[in-house]
Design an enzyme around this catalytic site. Structure first.
Site, PDB file in Angstrom:
ATOM      1  N   THR A   1      40.112 -18.200 106.387  1.00  0.00           N
ATOM      2  CA  THR A   1      40.983 -17.022 106.319  1.00  0.00           C
ATOM      3  C   THR A   1      40.946 -16.176 107.599  1.00  0.00           C
ATOM      4  OG1 THR A   1      40.885 -16.991 103.908  1.00  0.00           O
ATOM      5  CG2 THR A   1      41.504 -14.928 104.985  1.00  0.00           C
TER       6      THR A   1
ATOM      7  N   GLN B   1      41.227 -16.292 100.425  1.00  0.00           N
ATOM      8  CA  GLN B   1      39.816 -16.345 100.037  1.00  0.00           C
ATOM      9  C   GLN B   1      39.169 -17.656 100.488  1.00  0.00           C
ATOM     10  OE1 GLN B   1      39.358 -15.409  95.872  1.00  0.00           O
ATOM     11  NE2 GLN B   1      40.654 -13.595  96.035  1.00  0.00           N
ATOM     12  N   CYS B   2      39.425 -18.039 101.705  1.00  0.00           N
ATOM     13  CA  CYS B   2      38.978 -19.318 102.258  1.00  0.00           C
ATOM     14  C   CYS B   2      38.058 -19.061 103.448  1.00  0.00           C
ATOM     15  CB  CYS B   2      40.219 -20.109 102.701  1.00  0.00           C
ATOM     16  SG  CYS B   2      39.882 -21.677 103.513  1.00  0.00           S
ATOM     17  N   GLY B   3      37.197 -19.994 103.741  1.00  0.00           N
ATOM     18  CA  GLY B   3      36.358 -19.882 104.925  1.00  0.00           C
ATOM     19  C   GLY B   3      37.171 -19.838 106.215  1.00  0.00           C
TER      20      GLY B   3
END
Length: 183
Positions: free
Chosen positions: A38, A34-36
């Site tokens: 990803t 759930q990361c920018g």
């Protein structure tokens, strides 16, 4: 101590010796779903598909230390990576990559290759730096992992040759992989 002395946990909780990867070029990366950053799963999978036959292995290590961006269970992480990005490279058990509870492998990697800064050309570099200064200033100290998708390139002899921060281009990583594969 050598990289091949480390034993890590699979997503099923079994022990896996990194000695099993002797003679391979490795990219060891801490991940989050759930990361920018990803979407890097897609690019890493493409590199894996392109170079696996030449001896590349990519080893993913999910971590929830960076703003809670990997909240799922080991099984949920596996499903997410397969379903959303077609990941076929190994994704190991979730664990810490920085601080007193950091996996020994990541303590070793960060001792071998320290933090050299974020790629200033990347559009998220300034945003990431400012977010760390504001929310996690202690993360900017020392050589520890700063954020998700920090990658370590290991040559066929188990030597950590380069560290790539989240903001490093995949083109730069690919060029370094090719050099290691040809060495």
């Amino acid at each position: 101590m050598s990289l091949y002395d480390f034993v890590v946990k699979t997503s099923q909780g079994k022990e896996k010796s990194l000695a099993d990867y002797q003679g391979k070029v490795l990219v060891i990366v801490n991940t989050a779903s759930q990361c920018g950053f990803t979407p890097q799963f897609k690019e890493l999978q493409e590199l894996y598909g392109k170079y696996r036959g030449q001896g590349l292995e990519i080893l993913g290590f999910p971590c929830n230390q960076f703003a809670g961006q990997e909240p799922g269970t080991n099984e949920e992480v596996q499903q997410f990576c397969r379903f959303n990005y077609g990941v076929t490279f190994p994704i190991f058990a979730k664990g810490d990559v920085r601080g007193e509870n950091a996996q020994p492998l990541f303590r070793y990697l960060t001792r071998e290759k320290g933090f050299q800064g974020f790629d200033p050309e990347h559009p998220l570099a300034e945003i990431l730096t400012n977010a760390l200064k504001e929310r996690f200033p202690e993360y900017l100290e020392g050589n520890s992992i700063k954020w998700n998708f920090t990658k370590f390139l290991v040559d066929r002899n188990g030597r950590v040759v380069e560290r790539f921060e989240s903001t490093a281009s995949m083109e730069r990583l690919e060029e370094a992989i090719k050099k290691c594969l040809q060495a």
